[in-house]
Scaffold this motif. Structure first.
Motif, PDB file in Angstrom:
ATOM      1  N   ARG A  53      13.800 -25.424  98.373  1.00 35.65           N
ATOM      2  CA  ARG A  53      13.870 -25.543  99.827  1.00 35.65           C
ATOM      3  C   ARG A  53      13.184 -26.787 100.359  1.00 35.65           C
ATOM      4  NH1 ARG A  53      11.323 -20.201 101.980  1.00 35.65           N
ATOM      5  NH2 ARG A  53      10.841 -21.675 103.635  1.00 35.65           N
ATOM      6  N   ARG A  54      12.033 -27.076  99.851  1.00 34.23           N
ATOM      7  CA  ARG A  54      11.274 -28.214 100.385  1.00 34.23           C
ATOM      8  C   ARG A  54      11.311 -29.412  99.463  1.00 34.23           C
ATOM      9  NH1 ARG A  54       6.036 -24.741 102.581  1.00 34.23           N
ATOM     10  NH2 ARG A  54       7.214 -23.470 104.066  1.00 34.23           N
ATOM     11  N   GLY A  55      12.114 -29.310  98.418  1.00 39.67           N
ATOM     12  CA  GLY A  55      12.265 -30.440  97.513  1.00 39.67           C
ATOM     13  C   GLY A  55      11.194 -30.560  96.469  1.00 39.67           C
ATOM     14  N   SER A  56      10.316 -29.554  96.355  1.00 43.27           N
ATOM     15  CA  SER A  56       9.207 -29.657  95.406  1.00 43.27           C
ATOM     16  C   SER A  56       9.643 -29.449  93.969  1.00 43.27           C
ATOM     17  CB  SER A  56       8.121 -28.641  95.754  1.00 43.27           C
ATOM     18  OG  SER A  56       8.646 -27.329  95.755  1.00 43.27           O
ATOM     19  N   THR A  57      10.769 -28.765  93.797  1.00 44.72           N
ATOM     20  CA  THR A  57      11.281 -28.485  92.459  1.00 44.72           C
ATOM     21  C   THR A  57      12.721 -28.949  92.348  1.00 44.72           C
ATOM     22  OG1 THR A  57       9.876 -26.529  92.216  1.00 44.72           O
ATOM     23  CG2 THR A  57      11.793 -26.693  90.759  1.00 44.72           C
ATOM     24  N   THR A  58      13.021 -29.648  91.267  1.00 45.55           N
ATOM     25  CA  THR A  58      14.397 -30.027  90.957  1.00 45.55           C
ATOM     26  C   THR A  58      14.690 -29.640  89.506  1.00 45.55           C
ATOM     27  OG1 THR A  58      13.722 -32.257  90.297  1.00 45.55           O
ATOM     28  CG2 THR A  58      14.423 -31.952  92.576  1.00 45.55           C
ATOM     29  N   ASN A  59      15.930 -29.283  89.250  1.00 45.91           N
ATOM     30  CA  ASN A  59      16.370 -28.933  87.905  1.00 45.91           C
ATOM     31  C   ASN A  59      17.673 -29.650  87.606  1.00 45.91           C
ATOM     32  OD1 ASN A  59      15.020 -26.055  88.933  1.00 45.91           O
ATOM     33  ND2 ASN A  59      14.502 -26.595  86.835  1.00 45.91           N
ATOM     34  N   TYR A  60      17.867 -29.945  86.326  1.00 43.14           N
ATOM     35  CA  TYR A  60      19.067 -30.660  85.910  1.00 43.14           C
ATOM     36  C   TYR A  60      19.619 -30.051  84.628  1.00 43.14           C
ATOM     37  CZ  TYR A  60      17.333 -34.215  89.105  1.00 43.14           C
ATOM     38  OH  TYR A  60      16.880 -34.880  90.213  1.00 43.14           O
ATOM     39  N   ALA A  61      20.934 -30.057  84.532  1.00 45.47           N
ATOM     40  CA  ALA A  61      21.566 -29.714  83.264  1.00 45.47           C
ATOM     41  C   ALA A  61      21.224 -30.798  82.243  1.00 45.47           C
ATOM     42  CB  ALA A  61      23.077 -29.611  83.440  1.00 45.47           C
ATOM     43  N   ASP A  62      21.128 -30.414  80.988  1.00 45.51           N
ATOM     44  CA  ASP A  62      20.782 -31.383  79.944  1.00 45.51           C
ATOM     45  C   ASP A  62      21.743 -32.564  79.920  1.00 45.51           C
ATOM     46  OD1 ASP A  62      19.641 -28.919  77.490  1.00 45.51           O
ATOM     47  OD2 ASP A  62      18.616 -29.873  79.179  1.00 45.51           O
ATOM     48  N   SER A  63      22.992 -32.307  80.232  1.00 44.27           N
ATOM     49  CA  SER A  63      24.018 -33.346  80.144  1.00 44.27           C
ATOM     50  C   SER A  63      23.853 -34.448  81.180  1.00 44.27           C
ATOM     51  CB  SER A  63      25.408 -32.722  80.292  1.00 44.27           C
ATOM     52  OG  SER A  63      25.506 -32.036  81.518  1.00 44.27           O
ATOM     53  N   VAL A  64      23.048 -34.207  82.216  1.00 46.92           N
ATOM     54  CA  VAL A  64      22.899 -35.217  83.271  1.00 46.92           C
ATOM     55  C   VAL A  64      21.462 -35.697  83.436  1.00 46.92           C
ATOM     56  CG1 VAL A  64      24.870 -34.207  84.477  1.00 46.92           C
ATOM     57  CG2 VAL A  64      22.547 -33.613  85.209  1.00 46.92           C
ATOM     58  N   LYS A  65      20.540 -35.110  82.697  1.00 48.29           N
ATOM     59  CA  LYS A  65      19.133 -35.508  82.820  1.00 48.29           C
ATOM     60  C   LYS A  65      18.966 -36.993  82.542  1.00 48.29           C
ATOM     61  CE  LYS A  65      16.732 -31.187  81.787  1.00 48.29           C
ATOM     62  NZ  LYS A  65      15.950 -30.431  80.778  1.00 48.29           N
ATOM     63  N   GLY A  66      18.192 -37.636  83.405  1.00 45.75           N
ATOM     64  CA  GLY A  66      17.959 -39.062  83.252  1.00 45.75           C
ATOM     65  C   GLY A  66      19.013 -39.936  83.889  1.00 45.75           C
ATOM     66  N   ARG A  67      20.124 -39.330  84.304  1.00 48.01           N
ATOM     67  CA  ARG A  67      21.205 -40.102  84.932  1.00 48.01           C
ATOM     68  C   ARG A  67      21.429 -39.698  86.383  1.00 48.01           C
ATOM     69  NH1 ARG A  67      26.280 -39.559  83.180  1.00 48.01           N
ATOM     70  NH2 ARG A  67      26.011 -37.407  82.440  1.00 48.01           N
ATOM     71  N   PHE A  68      21.248 -38.419  86.680  1.00 43.37           N
ATOM     72  CA  PHE A  68      21.483 -37.911  88.037  1.00 43.37           C
ATOM     73  C   PHE A  68      20.149 -37.611  88.711  1.00 43.37           C
ATOM     74  CE2 PHE A  68      25.957 -35.858  87.390  1.00 43.37           C
ATOM     75  CZ  PHE A  68      26.414 -37.052  86.835  1.00 43.37           C
ATOM     76  N   THR A  69      20.113 -37.810  90.019  1.00 43.80           N
ATOM     77  CA  THR A  69      18.926 -37.485  90.801  1.00 43.80           C
ATOM     78  C   THR A  69      19.348 -36.750  92.063  1.00 43.80           C
ATOM     79  OG1 THR A  69      17.785 -39.470  90.004  1.00 43.80           O
ATOM     80  CG2 THR A  69      16.882 -38.371  91.955  1.00 43.80           C
TER      81      THR A  69
END
Length: 125
Positions: A53-69
Motif C-alpha cells: 500500500r505505501r510502497g514499503s514492500t515490493t516483490n518480483y518474479a524470478d524471471s524479471v528480478k533485476g530488470r523490472f522495477t
C-alpha cells in the motif's frame, strides 16, 4: 465505478525498455496493494510484481528480478512498472490489479479483486 486502466504497452526490440502505468479511477489506491500480472498466448497468467500500500514492500518474479522495477505515486493514483532489458519471452498482455489490504507491508500471494483491461507488450526484432 472502480476502474483500473493500463497504458504504455507497445512493440520494442530485445534489450529495450518500456514503462507501464496503471491509473485508478473511482477509488483511492491508498488502501490497496497493486500487482502486475501477465499472460502470454497459450500460457497461464503469472504474477510479475507487486507493491504494498505505501510502497514499503515490493516483490518480483524470478524471471524479471533485476530488470523490472515497480513503483507507485499515490498522489497521482498511479502505479508504474519500469521494464528494462526486455526479452522476447516478456511478450504478453500485462494487467494491473488491486486488492484492499489492512496491512501496509504485504502484496504477494493474495487474490486480487479489481483488474484492468490489459496492455499488450511485444518484444521482437
Amino acid at each position: 465505478q472502480l476502474q483500473l486502466v493500463e497504458s504504455g504497452g507497445g512493440l520494442v526490440q530485445p534489450g529495450g525498455s518500456l514503462r507501464l502505468s496503471c491509473t485508478a479511477s473511482g477509488f483511492s489506491l491508498d488502501y490497496y496493494a497493486i500487482g502486475w500480472f501477465r499472460q502470454a498466448p497459450g500460457k497461464e497468467r503469472e504474477g510479475v510484481s507487486c507493491i504494498s500500500r505505501r510502497g514499503s514492500t515490493t516483490n518480483y518474479a524470478d524471471s524479471v528480478k533485476g530488470r523490472f522495477t515497480i513503483s507507485r505515486d499515490n498522489a497521482k493514483n498511479t502505479v508504474y512498472l519500469q521494464m528494462n532489458s526486455l526479452k522476447p519471452e516478456d511478450t504478453a498482455v500485462y494487467y494491473c490489479a488491486a486488492v484492499a489490504l489492512s496491512n501496509s507491508y504485504q502484496c504477494w500471494g493474495y487474490e486480487y479483486d479489481y483488474w484492468g483491461q490489459g496492455t499488450q507488450v511485444t518484444v521482437s526484432s
